[in-house]
Motif scaffolding. Structure first.
Motif, PDB file in Angstrom:
ATOM      1  N   GLY A 298       0.657  -1.205   0.000  1.00  0.00           N
ATOM      2  CA  GLY A 298       0.025   0.161  -0.030  1.00  0.00           C
ATOM      3  C   GLY A 298       0.846   1.288   0.081  1.00  0.00           C
ATOM      4  N   LEU A 299       2.101   1.276  -0.790  1.00  0.00           N
ATOM      5  CA  LEU A 299       2.921   2.415  -0.481  1.00  0.00           C
ATOM      6  C   LEU A 299       2.672   3.086  -1.932  1.00  0.00           C
ATOM      7  N   LYS A 300       2.844   4.391  -1.900  1.00  0.00           N
ATOM      8  CA  LYS A 300       2.917   5.213  -3.054  1.00  0.00           C
ATOM      9  C   LYS A 300       4.213   5.513  -3.108  1.00  0.00           C
ATOM     10  N   LEU A 301       4.994   5.319  -4.610  1.00  0.00           N
ATOM     11  CA  LEU A 301       6.238   5.168  -5.038  1.00  0.00           C
ATOM     12  C   LEU A 301       6.527   6.814  -5.039  1.00  0.00           C
ATOM     13  N   GLY A 302       7.605   7.183  -4.306  1.00  0.00           N
ATOM     14  CA  GLY A 302       8.159   8.635  -4.332  1.00  0.00           C
ATOM     15  C   GLY A 302       7.264   9.553  -3.407  1.00  0.00           C
ATOM     16  N   VAL A 303       6.549   9.012  -2.631  1.00  0.00           N
ATOM     17  CA  VAL A 303       5.512   9.712  -1.644  1.00  0.00           C
ATOM     18  C   VAL A 303       5.770   9.142  -0.331  1.00  0.00           C
ATOM     19  N   ASP A 304       5.617   7.903  -0.065  1.00  0.00           N
ATOM     20  CA  ASP A 304       5.762   7.482   1.157  1.00  0.00           C
ATOM     21  C   ASP A 304       6.793   6.884   1.550  1.00  0.00           C
ATOM     22  N   ASP A 305       7.509   7.211   2.817  1.00  0.00           N
ATOM     23  CA  ASP A 305       8.854   6.706   3.504  1.00  0.00           C
ATOM     24  C   ASP A 305       8.577   5.476   4.146  1.00  0.00           C
ATOM     25  N   PRO A 306       8.804   4.117   3.532  1.00  0.00           N
ATOM     26  CA  PRO A 306       8.612   2.972   3.866  1.00  0.00           C
ATOM     27  C   PRO A 306       8.887   2.726   5.233  1.00  0.00           C
ATOM     28  N   LYS A 307      10.141   3.180   5.654  1.00  0.00           N
ATOM     29  CA  LYS A 307      10.369   3.067   7.186  1.00  0.00           C
ATOM     30  C   LYS A 307       9.507   3.661   8.122  1.00  0.00           C
ATOM     31  N   GLU A 308       9.187   4.665   7.778  1.00  0.00           N
ATOM     32  CA  GLU A 308       8.250   5.663   8.678  1.00  0.00           C
ATOM     33  C   GLU A 308       6.674   5.149   8.641  1.00  0.00           C
ATOM     34  N   LYS A 309       6.325   4.543   7.528  1.00  0.00           N
ATOM     35  CA  LYS A 309       4.942   4.357   7.353  1.00  0.00           C
ATOM     36  C   LYS A 309       4.587   2.978   7.706  1.00  0.00           C
ATOM     37  N   LEU A 310       5.510   2.021   7.683  1.00  0.00           N
ATOM     38  CA  LEU A 310       5.185   0.404   7.775  1.00  0.00           C
ATOM     39  C   LEU A 310       5.815   0.129   9.044  1.00  0.00           C
ATOM     40  N   SER A 311       5.017  -0.846   9.614  1.00  0.00           N
ATOM     41  CA  SER A 311       5.257  -1.558  10.844  1.00  0.00           C
ATOM     42  C   SER A 311       6.713  -2.154  10.615  1.00  0.00           C
ATOM     43  N   ALA A 312       7.397  -2.453  11.795  1.00  0.00           N
ATOM     44  CA  ALA A 312       8.682  -3.370  11.581  1.00  0.00           C
ATOM     45  C   ALA A 312       8.613  -4.612  10.628  1.00  0.00           C
ATOM     46  N   ALA A 313       7.430  -5.305  10.682  1.00  0.00           N
ATOM     47  CA  ALA A 313       7.397  -6.522  10.182  1.00  0.00           C
ATOM     48  C   ALA A 313       7.087  -6.354   8.844  1.00  0.00           C
ATOM     49  N   ASP A 314       6.224  -5.284   8.728  1.00  0.00           N
ATOM     50  CA  ASP A 314       6.120  -4.877   6.978  1.00  0.00           C
ATOM     51  C   ASP A 314       7.219  -4.315   6.464  1.00  0.00           C
ATOM     52  N   TYR A 315       8.238  -3.457   7.015  1.00  0.00           N
ATOM     53  CA  TYR A 315       9.401  -3.011   6.616  1.00  0.00           C
ATOM     54  C   TYR A 315      10.170  -3.977   6.026  1.00  0.00           C
ATOM     55  N   LYS A 316      10.198  -4.972   6.885  1.00  0.00           N
ATOM     56  CA  LYS A 316      11.026  -6.088   6.882  1.00  0.00           C
ATOM     57  C   LYS A 316      10.616  -6.756   5.386  1.00  0.00           C
ATOM     58  N   LYS A 317       9.401  -6.942   5.145  1.00  0.00           N
ATOM     59  CA  LYS A 317       8.795  -7.619   3.845  1.00  0.00           C
ATOM     60  C   LYS A 317       9.210  -6.770   2.796  1.00  0.00           C
ATOM     61  N   PHE A 318       9.111  -5.283   2.834  1.00  0.00           N
ATOM     62  CA  PHE A 318       9.674  -4.286   1.931  1.00  0.00           C
ATOM     63  C   PHE A 318      11.051  -4.468   1.526  1.00  0.00           C
ATOM     64  N   LYS A 319      11.896  -4.806   2.529  1.00  0.00           N
ATOM     65  CA  LYS A 319      13.244  -4.703   2.174  1.00  0.00           C
ATOM     66  C   LYS A 319      13.562  -6.054   1.271  1.00  0.00           C
ATOM     67  N   GLU A 320      12.873  -7.082   1.923  1.00  0.00           N
ATOM     68  CA  GLU A 320      13.093  -8.400   1.077  1.00  0.00           C
ATOM     69  C   GLU A 320      12.436  -8.336  -0.287  1.00  0.00           C
ATOM     70  N   ALA A 321      11.434  -7.519  -0.425  1.00  0.00           N
ATOM     71  CA  ALA A 321      10.620  -7.480  -1.940  1.00  0.00           C
ATOM     72  C   ALA A 321      11.700  -6.935  -2.901  1.00  0.00           C
ATOM     73  N   TYR A 322      12.605  -5.738  -2.085  1.00  0.00           N
ATOM     74  CA  TYR A 322      13.245  -4.816  -2.975  1.00  0.00           C
ATOM     75  C   TYR A 322      14.504  -5.859  -3.431  1.00  0.00           C
ATOM     76  N   ARG A 323      15.114  -6.500  -2.282  1.00  0.00           N
ATOM     77  CA  ARG A 323      16.240  -7.204  -2.599  1.00  0.00           C
ATOM     78  C   ARG A 323      15.880  -8.353  -3.628  1.00  0.00           C
ATOM     79  N   GLU A 324      14.703  -8.936  -3.712  1.00  0.00           N
ATOM     80  CA  GLU A 324      14.287  -9.872  -4.595  1.00  0.00           C
ATOM     81  C   GLU A 324      14.402  -9.386  -5.829  1.00  0.00           C
ATOM     82  N   PHE A 325      13.610  -8.170  -6.165  1.00  0.00           N
ATOM     83  CA  PHE A 325      13.387  -7.673  -7.308  1.00  0.00           C
ATOM     84  C   PHE A 325      14.740  -7.335  -7.905  1.00  0.00           C
ATOM     85  N   SER A 326      15.717  -6.632  -7.042  1.00  0.00           N
ATOM     86  CA  SER A 326      16.893  -6.105  -7.400  1.00  0.00           C
ATOM     87  C   SER A 326      17.869  -7.599  -7.921  1.00  0.00           C
ATOM     88  N   ARG A 327      17.773  -8.701  -7.500  1.00  0.00           N
ATOM     89  CA  ARG A 327      18.387  -9.582  -7.930  1.00  0.00           C
ATOM     90  C   ARG A 327      18.165  -9.911  -9.352  1.00  0.00           C
TER      91      ARG A 327
END
Length: 414
Positions: A298-327
């Motif tokens: 539910g993040l808006k690209l370029g608008v939302d700060d994931p670290k501030e907007k997400l819970s710790a668990a969801d921020y971990k999911k965000f980082k994992e999704a970023y890493r998977e995409f980047s691979r």
């Protein structure tokens, strides 16, 4: 161990002189091997995953890393420049401390990686080290620094990281910091475009410090104002360690023709990055980036700060999704499309001012050059396009080495 473990066939061909491969024809495996072996191959910008460690990098192709010891040996990369990189975050005391912790953890991981393999790896601190280590059949690990967020406003930390071995310094990533504006300010972190008008006063103070120490300044990801100010202030050539061509993809991270020429006029080198998003404008890439990383949370690209907007668990999911995409970003462009950008830069600013870089582990790579193990494929493509052996040696590392020697010579006079 490239310089020692050459094939008998490559040795038998070593005295035959330069390759005379004609553009459009396929080079022989023997020519590719000989020229790749003879080149001092340098990548000036490779990132590391935050969980990088020496043990996980002995497993070879089964690891998710685009660089590990088996891949280094397969690809014959003489010098891997590993970045002490901090994720861009909103500038707060807590985030600055977090960024510094991230940088120091990467430094410790790199030191452990080298310490575990003294027969194959060595930390380099000078141009002489680079040449010696490669001649000894080992791989040199050179340290770079990217994103001054982790320094806060403390320029004395530049000296600290120099003592740890840093010889390449990049001010910015995707976000402004207390040293400079970024070419990609992030509104989600409270950034404003050109808010400092280029380098801040702290950034301007850092330039002579870097010159004095003998650290190459990396202008990748700077705004045009910040880049031009750096060129004006620096008494040595600079490089762009991981940039591409704006005339091919109009992206703020890429360099305009004027910027490319300005770096070359200073005696510097632009290392064209093998990063799909900066080599071709692909709608599929942009759509997938949004759909696979931001939309599920539910993040808006370029608008939302994931670290501030997400819970710790969801921020971990965000980082994992970023890493998977980047691979998997390497799938969006080809080696030929990468070398097209190299060709453009060479024709514009000359063979003495262009090099290669990958940005591996942070989205870099293309089909045919998806890890450091694929390095010989670049040599093959260059030969296919009619580049001479001398030109290939310059692109692979000769140009970078020249700049490092000039930077060191200036510092030695101080």
């Amino acid at each position: 161990m490239k310089k020692i473990l050459v094939t008998a066939l490559a040795l038998s061909l070593a005295g035959l002189g330069a390759c005379t491969n004609k553009a459009g024809s396929d080079p022989t495996d023997e020519d590719v091997s000989r020229i790749h072996q003879a080149s001092l191959t340098i990548d000036p910008h490779i990132d590391l995953r935050d969980d990088f460690d020496a043990d996980s990098n002995d497993a070879g192709s089964e690891t998710v890393d685009q660089i590990d010891l088996p891949k280094l040996e397969k690809g014959g990369l003489d010098v891997a420049t590993l970045a002490l990189f901090a994720d861009p975050l909103r500038r707060t005391p807590e985030n600055i401390a977090l960024a510094r912790k991230q940088v120091d953890a990467k430094l410790a991981a790199i030191q452990n990686f080298v310490k575990k393999h003294p027969d194959k790896l060595e930390l380099a601190r000078s141009s002489a080290d680079l040449e010696r280590i490669a001649a000894e059949g080992k791989h040199a690990i050179l340290l770079s620094f990217l994103n001054a967020l982790s320094l806060g406003k403390d320029t004395s930390l530049i000296d600290h990281y120099y003592r740890e071995g840093v010889r390449l310094f990049g001010f910015a990533h995707a976000g402004n910091n207390d040293f400079t504006d970024s070419s990609r300010p992030n509104a989600a972190y409270g950034d404003k475009p050109n808010e400092a008008g280029g380098l801040t006063e702290i950034g301007k103070q850092a330039v002579p410090i870097l010159n004095r120490l003998g650290i190459i300044i990396d202008v990748s990801q700077l705004t045009t104002d910040a880049l031009n100010q750096t060129l004006a202030l620096s008494q040595t050539p600079v490089i762009a360690s991981h940039s591409a061509v704006k005339a091919i993809v109009d992206n703020p991270r890429n360099l305009s023709d004027a910027e490319l020429k300005a770096i070359a006029d200073k005696g510097g080198v632009v290392h064209i990055v093998a990063f799909a998003a900066y080599l071709k404008d692909t709608a599929a890439f942009r759509a997938d980036y949004k759909a696979k990383i931001f939309d599920p949370l539910g993040l808006k690209l370029g608008v939302d700060d994931p670290k501030e907007k997400l819970s710790a668990a969801d921020y971990k999911k965000f980082k994992e999704a970023y890493r998977e995409f980047s691979r998997n970003e390497w799938k969006y462009a080809t080696l030929a499309e990468y070398i097209n950008s190299v060709d453009y830069a060479v024709k514009l600013i000359g063979i003495d001012h262009v090099g290669f870089s990958a940005d591996f582990n942070h989205g870099g790579g293309v089909q045919g050059y998806a890890s450091v193990g694929d390095g010989p494929n670049i040599t093959r493509e260059l030969l296919r396009r009619g580049y001479s052996e001398e030109d290939i040696k310059k692109l692979w590392g000769g140009n970078f080495l020249r700049v490092l020697k000039e930077v060191e010579a200036f510092a030695a006079k101080k």
